[in-house]
Write a protein that holds these residues in place. Sequence first.
Motif, PDB file in Angstrom:
ATOM      1  N   ILE A  92     -28.940 -35.267  -2.098  1.00 47.10           N
ATOM      2  CA  ILE A  92     -28.776 -34.219  -1.886  1.00 47.10           C
ATOM      3  C   ILE A  92     -30.484 -33.971  -2.110  1.00 47.10           C
ATOM      4  CG2 ILE A  92     -28.017 -31.878  -3.275  1.00 47.10           C
ATOM      5  CD1 ILE A  92     -26.700 -33.962  -5.118  1.00 47.10           C
ATOM      6  N   TYR A  93     -29.785 -33.612  -0.845  1.00 41.42           N
ATOM      7  CA  TYR A  93     -31.742 -32.789   0.498  1.00 41.42           C
ATOM      8  C   TYR A  93     -31.745 -30.798  -0.203  1.00 41.42           C
ATOM      9  CZ  TYR A  93     -36.355 -34.077   2.509  1.00 41.42           C
ATOM     10  OH  TYR A  93     -36.885 -34.643   2.393  1.00 41.42           O
ATOM     11  N   PRO A  94     -32.330 -30.494  -0.873  1.00 36.92           N
ATOM     12  CA  PRO A  94     -32.031 -28.875  -0.631  1.00 36.92           C
ATOM     13  C   PRO A  94     -32.703 -28.421   0.527  1.00 36.92           C
ATOM     14  CG  PRO A  94     -33.411 -29.453  -2.264  1.00 36.92           C
ATOM     15  CD  PRO A  94     -33.293 -30.942  -1.958  1.00 36.92           C
ATOM     16  N   ILE A  95     -31.554 -27.767   1.319  1.00 37.48           N
ATOM     17  CA  ILE A  95     -32.045 -27.395   2.695  1.00 37.48           C
ATOM     18  C   ILE A  95     -33.547 -26.730   3.422  1.00 37.48           C
ATOM     19  CG2 ILE A  95     -31.291 -24.994   2.640  1.00 37.48           C
ATOM     20  CD1 ILE A  95     -30.375 -27.611   5.344  1.00 37.48           C
ATOM     21  N   GLU A  96     -34.013 -26.463   2.079  1.00 33.89           N
ATOM     22  CA  GLU A  96     -35.183 -25.277   3.084  1.00 33.89           C
ATOM     23  C   GLU A  96     -36.614 -26.707   2.849  1.00 33.89           C
ATOM     24  OE1 GLU A  96     -35.804 -22.417   3.807  1.00 33.89           O
ATOM     25  OE2 GLU A  96     -33.487 -21.982   3.946  1.00 33.89           O
ATOM     26  N   GLN A  97     -36.216 -27.588   1.467  1.00 36.79           N
ATOM     27  CA  GLN A  97     -36.902 -28.722   2.002  1.00 36.79           C
ATOM     28  C   GLN A  97     -36.869 -29.549   2.754  1.00 36.79           C
ATOM     29  OE1 GLN A  97     -40.043 -28.689  -0.576  1.00 36.79           O
ATOM     30  NE2 GLN A  97     -40.273 -30.712   1.483  1.00 36.79           N
ATOM     31  N   LEU A  98     -35.613 -29.666   3.647  1.00 37.43           N
ATOM     32  CA  LEU A  98     -35.066 -30.660   4.718  1.00 37.43           C
ATOM     33  C   LEU A  98     -36.356 -29.636   6.091  1.00 37.43           C
ATOM     34  CD1 LEU A  98     -33.979 -32.710   5.922  1.00 37.43           C
ATOM     35  CD2 LEU A  98     -31.352 -31.252   6.287  1.00 37.43           C
ATOM     36  N   LYS A  99     -36.109 -28.854   5.540  1.00 39.64           N
ATOM     37  CA  LYS A  99     -36.749 -27.983   6.914  1.00 39.64           C
ATOM     38  C   LYS A  99     -38.078 -28.318   7.156  1.00 39.64           C
ATOM     39  CE  LYS A  99     -33.243 -24.073   7.441  1.00 39.64           C
ATOM     40  NZ  LYS A  99     -33.263 -22.822   6.902  1.00 39.64           N
ATOM     41  N   VAL A 100     -38.935 -28.231   5.850  1.00 42.51           N
ATOM     42  CA  VAL A 100     -39.998 -28.408   5.818  1.00 42.51           C
ATOM     43  C   VAL A 100     -40.457 -29.474   6.491  1.00 42.51           C
ATOM     44  CG1 VAL A 100     -42.113 -27.697   4.443  1.00 42.51           C
ATOM     45  CG2 VAL A 100     -40.067 -26.670   4.108  1.00 42.51           C
ATOM     46  N   ASP A 101     -39.603 -30.633   5.996  1.00 46.36           N
ATOM     47  CA  ASP A 101     -40.190 -31.986   5.688  1.00 46.36           C
ATOM     48  C   ASP A 101     -39.703 -32.689   7.392  1.00 46.36           C
ATOM     49  OD1 ASP A 101     -40.656 -32.474   3.221  1.00 46.36           O
ATOM     50  OD2 ASP A 101     -39.088 -33.082   2.293  1.00 46.36           O
ATOM     51  N   ILE A 102     -39.115 -31.898   8.546  1.00 47.23           N
ATOM     52  CA  ILE A 102     -38.540 -32.507   9.521  1.00 47.23           C
ATOM     53  C   ILE A 102     -39.972 -31.736  10.240  1.00 47.23           C
ATOM     54  CG2 ILE A 102     -37.271 -31.760  11.496  1.00 47.23           C
ATOM     55  CD1 ILE A 102     -34.999 -31.542   9.922  1.00 47.23           C
ATOM     56  N   LEU A 103     -39.995 -30.482   9.945  1.00 43.34           N
ATOM     57  CA  LEU A 103     -41.309 -30.197  11.010  1.00 43.34           C
ATOM     58  C   LEU A 103     -43.187 -30.842  10.445  1.00 43.34           C
ATOM     59  CD1 LEU A 103     -40.632 -26.249  10.149  1.00 43.34           C
ATOM     60  CD2 LEU A 103     -40.537 -27.595  12.521  1.00 43.34           C
ATOM     61  N   LYS A 104     -43.193 -31.562   9.368  1.00 50.96           N
ATOM     62  CA  LYS A 104     -44.237 -32.151   8.903  1.00 50.96           C
ATOM     63  C   LYS A 104     -44.096 -33.798   9.258  1.00 50.96           C
ATOM     64  CE  LYS A 104     -45.537 -29.559   5.364  1.00 50.96           C
ATOM     65  NZ  LYS A 104     -46.276 -29.554   3.420  1.00 50.96           N
ATOM     66  N   ASP A 105     -42.867 -33.642   9.743  1.00 52.09           N
ATOM     67  CA  ASP A 105     -42.268 -35.780   9.807  1.00 52.09           C
ATOM     68  C   ASP A 105     -42.417 -36.063   8.495  1.00 52.09           C
ATOM     69  OD1 ASP A 105     -41.574 -37.482  11.006  1.00 52.09           O
ATOM     70  OD2 ASP A 105     -43.056 -38.566  11.952  1.00 52.09           O
ATOM     71  N   THR A 106     -42.048 -35.573   7.427  1.00 47.56           N
ATOM     72  CA  THR A 106     -41.960 -36.208   6.279  1.00 47.56           C
ATOM     73  C   THR A 106     -40.550 -36.284   5.408  1.00 47.56           C
ATOM     74  OG1 THR A 106     -42.612 -34.631   5.465  1.00 47.56           O
ATOM     75  CG2 THR A 106     -44.554 -36.017   5.889  1.00 47.56           C
ATOM     76  N   VAL A 107     -39.719 -36.538   6.100  1.00 43.14           N
ATOM     77  CA  VAL A 107     -38.196 -36.537   5.305  1.00 43.14           C
ATOM     78  C   VAL A 107     -38.149 -38.015   5.124  1.00 43.14           C
ATOM     79  CG1 VAL A 107     -35.622 -36.717   5.939  1.00 43.14           C
ATOM     80  CG2 VAL A 107     -37.305 -35.168   7.216  1.00 43.14           C
ATOM     81  N   ASN A 108     -37.459 -37.424   3.895  1.00 40.76           N
ATOM     82  CA  ASN A 108     -37.697 -39.096   2.463  1.00 40.76           C
ATOM     83  C   ASN A 108     -36.361 -38.996   1.711  1.00 40.76           C
ATOM     84  OD1 ASN A 108     -37.964 -40.401   0.392  1.00 40.76           O
ATOM     85  ND2 ASN A 108     -40.238 -39.968   0.037  1.00 40.76           N
ATOM     86  N   PHE A 109     -35.652 -39.902   2.287  1.00 40.77           N
ATOM     87  CA  PHE A 109     -34.273 -39.841   1.747  1.00 40.77           C
ATOM     88  C   PHE A 109     -33.750 -40.536   0.326  1.00 40.77           C
ATOM     89  CE2 PHE A 109     -33.404 -39.068   6.523  1.00 40.77           C
ATOM     90  CZ  PHE A 109     -32.231 -37.335   6.326  1.00 40.77           C
ATOM     91  N   GLU A 110     -35.318 -41.172   0.229  1.00 38.55           N
ATOM     92  CA  GLU A 110     -34.992 -41.784  -1.152  1.00 38.55           C
ATOM     93  C   GLU A 110     -35.599 -40.802  -1.895  1.00 38.55           C
ATOM     94  OE1 GLU A 110     -33.873 -44.749  -1.775  1.00 38.55           O
ATOM     95  OE2 GLU A 110     -32.924 -45.049   0.237  1.00 38.55           O
ATOM     96  N   LYS A 111     -36.213 -40.492  -1.549  1.00 34.12           N
ATOM     97  CA  LYS A 111     -36.545 -39.458  -3.431  1.00 34.12           C
ATOM     98  C   LYS A 111     -35.432 -38.207  -3.617  1.00 34.12           C
ATOM     99  CE  LYS A 111     -39.598 -35.238  -3.593  1.00 34.12           C
ATOM    100  NZ  LYS A 111     -40.659 -34.622  -3.371  1.00 34.12           N
ATOM    101  N   TYR A 112     -34.707 -38.342  -2.239  1.00 34.24           N
ATOM    102  CA  TYR A 112     -33.435 -37.397  -2.914  1.00 34.24           C
ATOM    103  C   TYR A 112     -32.269 -37.756  -3.031  1.00 34.24           C
ATOM    104  CZ  TYR A 112     -36.510 -33.674  -1.461  1.00 34.24           C
ATOM    105  OH  TYR A 112     -37.266 -32.549  -1.455  1.00 34.24           O
ATOM    106  N   THR A 113     -32.435 -39.186  -3.216  1.00 37.79           N
ATOM    107  CA  THR A 113     -31.107 -39.990  -3.398  1.00 37.79           C
ATOM    108  C   THR A 113     -31.041 -40.186  -5.009  1.00 37.79           C
ATOM    109  OG1 THR A 113     -31.421 -41.660  -1.677  1.00 37.79           O
ATOM    110  CG2 THR A 113     -29.644 -42.334  -3.151  1.00 37.79           C
TER     111      THR A 113
END
Length: 172
Positions: free
Chosen positions: A49-70
């Motif tokens: 469950i990834y907060p959509i606004e945080q996902l947008k920020v993480d994509i731009l920074k190339d720091t997407v972390n699916f494990e953190k949101y598992t």
Amino acid sequence: MVQVHLFDSKYLFFEISNLGSSEKHDLLVNNKEGSDIVSTDHFTQKHIIYPIEQLKVDILKDTVNFEKYTFTCTQFDAVLPFYFIENDNYYYLKTYVNENKSEFYKINLLENNNSSHLICTIREKILENSSYTNYKIIKVKKIDKKDVLYIVREIVENQEISIIEALYLGKK
């Protein structure tokens, strides 16, 4: 990835699994753990469950972390046949493979610890459609903005519906 949903316009939900809950349950009950199972990855179910606004920020920074949101992950022990997100809370049902037991949980998505709160336990397996249960869930709904879930199910005997009943899980 089995499913992707946007809940409350705030959370992107990913379900990752190679099998549906009922398929996974029936296969594991039929084979029993270890018989001819090569990889546990095949039987893993994850809910991210990834907060959509945080996902947008993480994509731009190339720091997407699916494990953190598992938030939930099961292998041989259980299946996750039902879930929903409401008012920043993630609710899920966990049905055990080797026990007649299901548990209804809640996680507050705004808290940083991701700890589960057990709402209630019921002494039977709750699945959508399984050859190892007598019940077929036909409707699941959260009611009255409380931590209550009701499941309408039909009991099939001799290939005919004999009873329709509702289960209430949680505080009424």
